[in-house]
Motif scaffolding. Structure first.
Motif, short mmCIF file in Angstrom:
data_model
loop_
_atom_site.label_atom_id
_atom_site.label_comp_id
_atom_site.label_asym_id
_atom_site.label_seq_id
_atom_site.Cartn_x
_atom_site.Cartn_y
_atom_site.Cartn_z
N THR A 37 0.77 -1.04 0.29
CA THR A 37 0.07 0.04 -0.07
C THR A 37 1.00 1.32 0.01
OG1 THR A 37 -1.87 -1.17 1.29
CG2 THR A 37 -1.88 1.21 1.05
N PHE A 38 1.66 1.26 1.00
CA PHE A 38 2.50 2.67 0.94
C PHE A 38 3.79 2.36 2.11
CE2 PHE A 38 0.54 3.05 5.18
CZ PHE A 38 1.32 4.06 5.71
N TRP A 39 4.87 3.40 1.92
CA TRP A 39 5.93 3.49 2.90
C TRP A 39 6.34 4.70 3.18
CZ3 TRP A 39 6.97 -1.09 5.12
CH2 TRP A 39 6.65 -2.29 4.56
N ALA A 40 6.43 4.95 4.37
CA ALA A 40 6.93 6.29 4.56
C ALA A 40 8.45 6.38 5.25
CB ALA A 40 6.07 6.90 5.82
N PHE A 41 8.99 7.35 4.76
CA PHE A 41 10.46 7.42 5.10
C PHE A 41 10.65 8.74 6.20
CE2 PHE A 41 10.43 5.16 1.22
CZ PHE A 41 11.46 4.40 1.41
N ASP A 42 11.47 8.59 7.17
CA ASP A 42 11.56 9.54 7.98
C ASP A 42 12.78 10.63 7.49
OD1 ASP A 42 12.12 11.25 10.27
OD2 ASP A 42 12.47 9.66 11.58
N ILE A 43 12.41 11.69 7.20
CA ILE A 43 13.46 12.59 6.65
C ILE A 43 13.59 14.06 7.36
CG2 ILE A 43 13.29 11.82 4.25
CD1 ILE A 43 11.39 14.41 3.61
N ASP A 44 14.38 13.68 8.57
CA ASP A 44 14.43 14.64 9.51
C ASP A 44 13.16 15.02 10.21
OD1 ASP A 44 17.44 14.68 9.25
OD2 ASP A 44 17.19 15.95 7.40
N ASP A 45 12.69 16.31 10.05
CA ASP A 45 11.38 16.77 10.50
C ASP A 45 10.17 16.61 9.76
OD1 ASP A 45 12.97 17.77 12.81
OD2 ASP A 45 13.17 19.96 11.75
N GLY A 46 10.22 15.60 8.74
CA GLY A 46 8.99 15.34 7.77
C GLY A 46 9.04 14.06 7.49
N LEU A 47 8.10 13.66 6.65
CA LEU A 47 8.02 12.47 5.85
C LEU A 47 8.07 12.40 4.34
CD1 LEU A 47 5.51 10.66 8.18
CD2 LEU A 47 7.71 10.15 8.35
N PHE A 48 8.83 11.35 3.70
CA PHE A 48 8.53 11.35 2.33
C PHE A 48 7.67 9.98 2.10
CE2 PHE A 48 9.79 9.64 -1.73
CZ PHE A 48 9.83 10.71 -2.55
N GLU A 49 6.81 10.05 1.50
CA GLU A 49 6.01 8.80 1.46
C GLU A 49 5.72 8.46 0.04
OE1 GLU A 49 3.07 10.01 5.37
OE2 GLU A 49 2.43 10.11 3.42
N ILE A 50 5.43 7.09 -0.29
CA ILE A 50 5.47 6.75 -1.61
C ILE A 50 4.19 5.68 -1.58
CG2 ILE A 50 7.59 6.88 -2.55
CD1 ILE A 50 8.14 3.73 -2.00
N MET A 51 3.12 5.59 -2.36
CA MET A 51 1.94 4.77 -2.32
C MET A 51 1.88 4.00 -3.66
SD MET A 51 -1.39 7.24 -2.07
CE MET A 51 -1.68 8.06 -3.72
N GLN A 52 1.37 2.90 -3.52
CA GLN A 52 1.06 2.34 -4.92
C GLN A 52 -0.07 3.07 -5.67
OE1 GLN A 52 2.48 -0.53 -6.06
NE2 GLN A 52 1.24 -0.04 -7.79
N ALA A 53 0.09 3.02 -6.89
CA ALA A 53 -0.65 3.70 -7.86
C ALA A 53 -2.20 3.34 -7.83
CB ALA A 53 -0.11 3.61 -9.22
N GLU A 54 -2.58 1.99 -7.55
CA GLU A 54 -4.01 1.42 -7.59
C GLU A 54 -4.86 1.98 -6.22
OE1 GLU A 54 -1.44 -0.67 -8.42
OE2 GLU A 54 -1.88 -0.15 -10.41
#
Length: 123
Positions: A37-54
């Motif tokens: 479904t998705f993954w969230a990467f901890d990037i210091d003071d925020g998040l960079f998230e990727i999610m499946q296109a469907e």
């Protein structure tokens, strides 16, 4: 300040591997996610998230969350964005499914992108 950004990707497993490797030298690691479904990467003071296109609505191809200073700011953003022609994608209110003190609203901009104003107050 941008709190988190979510991008829709065509192949979640491939993108997860790519970002794990690309972010390794920066010290960014996966904070949480849901296989397939998705993954969230901890990037210091925020998040960079990727999610499946469907992924289905209310998520959109691009999601940007703006961290504001108060619940009143969340409410004002929602009001002003609707007045500017945005479409409601979630009214201001608590989002305990995210964290116990998360308060947010969601607006679809003229291109249909999901823009969030949020605050996650420490109890």
């Amino acid at each position: 300040m941008i709190d988190h950004v979510t991008l829709q990707v065509s192949d979640l497993a491939r993108s997860k591997l790519f970002y794990e490797k690309a972010f390794a030298g920066l010290g960014y690691r996966i904070a949480f996610g849901d296989e397939g479904t998705f993954w969230a990467f901890d990037i210091d003071d925020g998040l960079f998230e990727i999610m499946q296109a469907e992924t289905k609505p209310p998520l959109t191809r691009v999601h940007v969350a703006l961290r504001v200073k108060s619940k009143a700011d969340v409410d004002e953003f929602h009001r002003a964005a609707l007045a500017a022609g945005g479409r409601d994608n979630g009214p201001p209110g608590p989002r305990p499914e995210y964290t116990p003190n998360y308060y947010a609203c969601f607006i679809l901009d003229p291109d249909g992108y999901n823009i969030e104003a949020m605050i996650d107050e420490v109890a």
